[in-house]
Design an enzyme around this catalytic site. Structure first.
Site, PDB file in Angstrom:
ATOM      1  N   LYS A 192     -28.656 -39.652  42.873  1.00  0.00           N
ATOM      2  CA  LYS A 192     -29.185 -41.008  42.669  1.00  0.00           C
ATOM      3  C   LYS A 192     -30.681 -41.002  42.951  1.00  0.00           C
ATOM      4  O   LYS A 192     -31.148 -41.482  43.985  1.00  0.00           O
ATOM      5  CB  LYS A 192     -28.427 -42.032  43.542  1.00  0.00           C
ATOM      6  CG  LYS A 192     -27.198 -42.594  42.811  1.00  0.00           C
ATOM      7  CD  LYS A 192     -26.503 -43.713  43.520  1.00  0.00           C
ATOM      8  CE  LYS A 192     -27.246 -45.020  43.499  1.00  0.00           C
ATOM      9  NZ  LYS A 192     -27.240 -45.704  42.178  1.00  0.00           N
ATOM     10  N   ASP A 225     -23.298 -42.961  40.251  1.00  0.00           N
ATOM     11  CA  ASP A 225     -22.407 -44.093  39.960  1.00  0.00           C
ATOM     12  C   ASP A 225     -21.964 -44.067  38.498  1.00  0.00           C
ATOM     13  O   ASP A 225     -20.791 -44.277  38.176  1.00  0.00           O
ATOM     14  CB  ASP A 225     -23.064 -45.438  40.340  1.00  0.00           C
ATOM     15  CG  ASP A 225     -24.451 -45.627  39.736  1.00  0.00           C
ATOM     16  OD1 ASP A 225     -25.041 -44.645  39.236  1.00  0.00           O
ATOM     17  OD2 ASP A 225     -24.949 -46.773  39.761  1.00  0.00           O
ATOM     18  N   ASP A 249     -17.672 -35.101  47.235  1.00  0.00           N
ATOM     19  CA  ASP A 249     -16.416 -35.493  47.882  1.00  0.00           C
ATOM     20  C   ASP A 249     -15.747 -36.591  47.071  1.00  0.00           C
ATOM     21  O   ASP A 249     -14.546 -36.529  46.775  1.00  0.00           O
ATOM     22  CB  ASP A 249     -16.721 -35.984  49.306  1.00  0.00           C
ATOM     23  CG  ASP A 249     -15.478 -36.410  50.053  1.00  0.00           C
ATOM     24  OD1 ASP A 249     -14.471 -35.682  49.990  1.00  0.00           O
ATOM     25  OD2 ASP A 249     -15.508 -37.482  50.699  1.00  0.00           O
ATOM     26  N   ASP A 253     -12.445 -36.391  44.063  1.00  0.00           N
ATOM     27  CA  ASP A 253     -11.185 -37.128  44.170  1.00  0.00           C
ATOM     28  C   ASP A 253     -10.898 -37.886  42.879  1.00  0.00           C
ATOM     29  O   ASP A 253      -9.752 -37.948  42.426  1.00  0.00           O
ATOM     30  CB  ASP A 253     -11.224 -38.120  45.344  1.00  0.00           C
ATOM     31  CG  ASP A 253     -10.611 -37.555  46.618  1.00  0.00           C
ATOM     32  OD1 ASP A 253     -10.577 -36.312  46.756  1.00  0.00           O
ATOM     33  OD2 ASP A 253     -10.160 -38.344  47.475  1.00  0.00           O
TER      34      ASP A 253
HETATM   35  C1  IPM Z   1     -12.483 -32.941  51.406  1.00  0.00           C
HETATM   36  C2  IPM Z   1     -12.095 -33.841  52.546  1.00  0.00           C
HETATM   37  C3  IPM Z   1     -13.020 -33.566  53.727  1.00  0.00           C
HETATM   38  C4  IPM Z   1     -14.416 -33.925  53.310  1.00  0.00           C
HETATM   39  C5  IPM Z   1     -12.612 -34.284  55.029  1.00  0.00           C
HETATM   40  C6  IPM Z   1     -11.206 -33.950  55.442  1.00  0.00           C
HETATM   41  C7  IPM Z   1     -13.579 -33.990  56.149  1.00  0.00           C
HETATM   42  O1  IPM Z   1     -12.109 -35.167  52.143  1.00  0.00           O
HETATM   43  O2  IPM Z   1     -12.453 -31.706  51.575  1.00  0.00           O
HETATM   44  O3  IPM Z   1     -12.780 -33.454  50.335  1.00  0.00           O
HETATM   45  O4  IPM Z   1     -14.837 -35.104  53.403  1.00  0.00           O
HETATM   46  O5  IPM Z   1     -15.130 -33.026  52.879  1.00  0.00           O
HETATM   47 MG    MG Z   2     -12.484 -35.434  50.074  1.00  0.00          MG
END
Ligand code: IPM
Ligand code: MG
Length: 368
Positions: A192, A225, A249, A253
């Site tokens: 960003k 974003d 991170d 996800d």
């Molecule tokens: C990941 C997890 C970790 C992170 C946590 C468990 C500290 O979410 O590996 O993505 O935030 O890196």
């Molecule tokens: Mg994570």
């Protein structure tokens, strides 16, 4: 015969049960005789805190530093909600990443054809999806100082520090461009720069590394974003995404969920090659410890097993065995076997152990 030392760190929650299945897979490869994997096991996270009052002991760290690769399950859970912040289970994971200098986190988001319907997006948007998220793992806001809460009472102040040095951005950019050359030859760099100084430097350094060393790779800059939005709108436009620790991170996800289940995705955390030419590496599923289903035989072991597959490929250069394992997993899914997290009407629901059994049987089939 090649000999490799593996340190297994099952950790907390579903970690031990998915690691158990992975261990059976490793034993299967040992029985084949192509290579020998020497296995050690140790505690990490909450399990280590319970035994030693530390989520990552020095003794465990020494074994991790000495191993050819580390397989990591998962850490954390409500049980440790009240332990001191420095000793929380996640601190064990962060110490491993930091002390092994695992700066490059590779998080592939691949949609198995059999699972396209399990995605929360329309199947045509995710069928054939194959994204590689390259997340910077040892810098940024996770480790920047100061990181503190000051003040008292009703008016405290909390500070986290996002910091990147040029060399940290250079090395992660090289990993991303290098990987892209072996895939679709396209990189999106996500930050960003419109609000963050680290974003400005990130963009500048990635551009320079591109122009100087990888001008044959197609590079696009994308605000983080917008990247999140585009991942959900049209994920197949991406090949490699390189980004910082925190955005990585979050974006990983999102990318993971596109594929149908977090329970399917493996990751590799890689360091630089040392003076002995060996690269430090740790392999772990992207999903967490899922304490709510721990011990019930419901966990999906595929991400953990596939993490061993990534270990075969990236640490030991054993691509043929990694492909074999990948094929066994694909076939089991094609046959309609599903753990609870990826269950669909009309298919056969199996337990963690049964999924392990099925993958082992498939490995037998494929190598017969
Ligand atoms: C990941 C997890 C970790 C992170 C946590 C468990 C500290 O979410 O590996 O993505 O935030 O890196
Ligand atoms: Mg994570």
């Amino acid at each position: 015969m090649a000999n490799y030392n593996l340190l297994l760190l099952p950790g907390d929650g579903i970690g031990p049960e998915i690691m158990r299945e992975t261990r059976r897979i490793i034993d299967w490869f040992n029985a084949q005789g192509g290579a020998h994997f020497e296995i050690e096991e140790d505690l990490v996270g909450g399990a280590s805190y319970d035994a030693h009052k530390s989520p990552a002991t020095d003794a465990m760290m020494d074994r991790a530093l000495a191993a050819d690769a580390v397989l990591f399950g998962a850490v954390g859970g409500d049980k440790w909600a009240d332990v001191p912040y420095e000793a929380r289970p996640e601190a064990g994971l962060l110490r491993l990443r930091k002390d092994l200098e695992l700066f490059a986190n590779l998080r592939p988001a691949v949609c198995y054809p059999a699972l396209a319907a399990a995605s929360s997006l329309k199947p045509e948007l995710v069928e054939g999806l194959d994204i590689m998220i390259v997340r910077e793992l040892t810098g940024g806001v996770y480790f920047g100082e100061p990181k503190e809460i000051t003040g008292t009472g009703n008016e405290k102040r909390a500070v986290d520090t996002q910091v990147y040095d040029t060399h940290e951005i250079e090395r992660i950019a090289r990993v991303a461009f290098d990987l892209a050359q072996k895939r679709g030859n396209r990189v999106h760099s996500s930050e960003k720069h419109n609000v963050m100084a680290t974003g400005i430097l990130w963009k500048e350094v990635v551009t320079r590394i591109h122009d100087e060393e990888f001008s044959g790779v197609e590079l696009q800059h994308i605000l983080a974003d917008n990247c999140a939005m585009q991942l959900v709108r049209n994920p197949k436009q991406f090949d490699v995404i390189v980004t910082d620790n925190l955005f990585g991170d979050i974006l990983s996800d999102v990318a993971a969920m596109l594929t149908g289940s977090l329970g399917m995705l493996a990751s590799a955390s890689l360091g630089a090659a040392g003076s002995d030419g060996k690269m430090k590496a740790m392999y772990e599923p992207v999903h967490g410890s899922a304490p709510d289903i721990a011990g019930k035989g419901k966990a999906n072991p595929i991400a953990m097993i596939d993490s061993f597959g990534m270990c075969l490929r990236y640490s030991f250069n054993r691509g043929a065995e990694a492909d074999l394992l990948q094929k066994a997993i694909t076939n089991v899914l094609e046959k309609g076997l599903r753990t609870a997290d990826i269950m669909q009407a009309g298919l056969q629901q199996v337990s963690t152990g049964e999924m392990g059994d099925a993958i082992l049987a498939e490995l037998d089939n494929l190598s017969a």
